[in-house]
Motif scaffolding. Structure first.
Motif: not given
Length: 79
Positions: A33-35, A40-43, A51-52
């Protein structure tokens, strides 16, 4: 024919192993999930939100793994 008794300690060992395996699956899910979120290079704000949501799952999976391993060790020592 020989019958095999299943003691409570055997159940404790196998139950702990299955609980630990479920926790391991949860940890693998968190890593994936985190990878995906990193790829995705999100803001920054969206990444923090992702992450929360992953943090409680990660802690829960780690808790299950630790409790499962403790049950396995307890079953081995008492058997």
């Amino acid at each position: 024919m020989e019958t095999q008794d299943t003691s409570i300690f055997d159940l404790l060992i196998w139950g702990g192993a299955s609980l630990s395996f479920i926790g391991l699956i949860g940890l693998i899910w968190c890593i994936i999930y985190v990878a995906r979120a990193r790829r995705a290079r999100l803001p920054d704000a969206e990444m923090r939100a992702k992450l929360k949501t992953a943090l409680p799952m990660n802690l829960g999976a780690l808790f299950l793994s630790v409790i499962g391993l403790m049950l396995v060790i307890l079953g081995i020592f008492l058997a």
